[in-house]
Design a protein around this motif. Structure first.
Motif, short mmCIF file in Angstrom:
data_model
loop_
_atom_site.label_atom_id
_atom_site.label_comp_id
_atom_site.label_asym_id
_atom_site.label_seq_id
_atom_site.Cartn_x
_atom_site.Cartn_y
_atom_site.Cartn_z
N UNK A 184 0.81 -1.22 0.00
CA UNK A 184 0.00 0.00 0.00
C UNK A 184 0.84 1.27 0.00
N UNK A 185 2.10 1.18 0.45
CA UNK A 185 2.93 2.40 0.50
C UNK A 185 4.39 2.02 0.73
N UNK A 186 5.25 2.99 0.38
CA UNK A 186 6.66 2.95 0.74
C UNK A 186 6.92 4.12 1.69
N UNK A 187 7.88 3.96 2.59
CA UNK A 187 8.26 5.08 3.45
C UNK A 187 9.48 5.79 2.84
N UNK A 188 9.73 6.99 3.30
CA UNK A 188 10.87 7.75 2.79
C UNK A 188 12.19 7.04 3.08
N UNK A 189 12.21 6.24 4.16
CA UNK A 189 13.42 5.54 4.54
C UNK A 189 13.62 4.23 3.79
N UNK A 190 12.67 3.87 2.93
CA UNK A 190 12.81 2.65 2.15
C UNK A 190 12.10 1.45 2.74
N UNK A 191 11.14 1.69 3.63
CA UNK A 191 10.35 0.61 4.19
C UNK A 191 9.13 0.31 3.34
N UNK A 192 8.50 -0.83 3.60
CA UNK A 192 7.34 -1.28 2.84
C UNK A 192 6.16 -1.46 3.80
N UNK A 193 5.00 -0.94 3.42
CA UNK A 193 3.77 -1.12 4.19
C UNK A 193 2.79 -1.92 3.35
N UNK A 194 2.19 -2.93 3.96
CA UNK A 194 1.23 -3.78 3.26
C UNK A 194 -0.12 -3.73 3.97
N UNK A 195 -1.15 -4.22 3.28
CA UNK A 195 -2.49 -4.19 3.86
C UNK A 195 -2.75 -5.35 4.81
N UNK A 196 -1.84 -6.31 4.89
CA UNK A 196 -1.93 -7.40 5.85
C UNK A 196 -0.76 -7.28 6.82
N UNK A 197 -1.07 -7.32 8.12
CA UNK A 197 -0.03 -7.11 9.14
C UNK A 197 0.40 -8.44 9.74
N UNK A 198 1.25 -9.16 9.00
CA UNK A 198 1.77 -10.44 9.47
C UNK A 198 2.95 -10.26 10.42
N UNK A 206 6.68 0.07 13.94
CA UNK A 206 5.29 0.50 13.85
C UNK A 206 5.19 1.88 13.20
N UNK A 207 4.29 2.00 12.24
CA UNK A 207 3.96 3.26 11.60
C UNK A 207 2.99 4.02 12.49
N UNK A 208 2.90 5.34 12.29
CA UNK A 208 1.97 6.15 13.08
C UNK A 208 0.54 5.63 12.98
N UNK A 209 0.21 5.01 11.86
CA UNK A 209 -1.14 4.48 11.65
C UNK A 209 -1.38 3.17 12.41
#
Length: 239
Positions: free
Chosen positions: A20-34, A63-66
């Protein structure tokens, strides 16, 4: 956001997801939190993301702010694009050892019924710091008491209470340094044992085994002096 998979099914080893998104630091965010994100003394999970015949090693999760898990690659490299359908895969052996140690530390707080001032979990070992002016008189007896609780093969379950209910029962919180996350209106409790066999109940957001027998034998390590009022008690899994 839906209930994280690491909480609803801590034994899940892999899962389908969409980036669903990339962070400025190069991390990956997905819609499933495994992947469990670092917090409460427990390290973030490691593992892999697979897509289109490629594999991206993940070193940890934070953990992301969300509230979502940010998957942190082990090294700078191409990321799966936003919108990509991927497979998330845990380093299961490492996660499971975290689960075993975390549950064992809850039991350690039962055999040493003193306020907890800190704690840390690793893959195979862990420690709790206690408000303990004097070292325990019989370390071997503590180790035996801890393993006796483990051998009872007690169920480990969870339930939720409101923040108001927690405020009305402050004795549930054993940790002085780490407070339960607030702001969502409810707090997760981890219970060890049921009914008359209940031995522990405390707020916790981490991952745990489903029965204490799964922990296996535990050794008590060093008991270190961490100041006039504090002692650090180390434990390690036998295997």
């Amino acid at each position: 956001m839906t209930e994280p998979l690491y909480r609803s099914d801590p034994y899940a080893r892999d899962a389908a997801a969409r980036v669903t998104a990339h962070t400025e630091e190069g991390g990956v965010i997905c819609d499933t939190q495994l992947f469990y994100p670092k917090g409460g003394g427990q390290p973030g999970d490691s593992g892999w993301i697979e897509w289109d015949g490629r594999r991206l090693p993940i070193a940890t999760a934070v953990k992301h702010d969300s509230g979502a898990s940010i998957l942190v690659p082990a090294e700078p490299t191409a990321l799966p694009p936003e919108g990509a359908h991927v497979t998330l895969m845990l380093d299961w052996e490492r996660r499971h050892r975290h689960m075993r140690v975390h549950t064992a530390l809850h039991l350690l707080s039962v055999v040493i019924p003193l306020p907890v001032t800190g704690g840390s979990i690793a893959a195979g070992s862990g420690r709790l710091d206690f408000a303990m002016p004097e070292p325990p008189a019989d370390k071997a007896a503590l180790e035996q008491a801890l393993n006796d609780l483990i051998d009872r093969d007690l169920p480990v379950t969870e339930n939720w209470i409101t923040e108001a209910e927690l405020d009305a029962n402050p004795g549930l919180v054993k940790t002085l340094s780490v407070k339960p996350p607030r702001g969502a209106g409810r707090v997760r409790l981890v219970r060890i044992g049921q009914g008359g066999d209940q031995v522990d109940l405390q707020p916790c957001g981490g991952t745990h085994v489903s029965r204490t027998g799964e922990i296996g034998a535990v050794r008590l390590g060093k008991i270190e002096n961490k100041g006039k009022q504090n002692r650090r008690v180390n434990i390690a899994l036998d295997t």
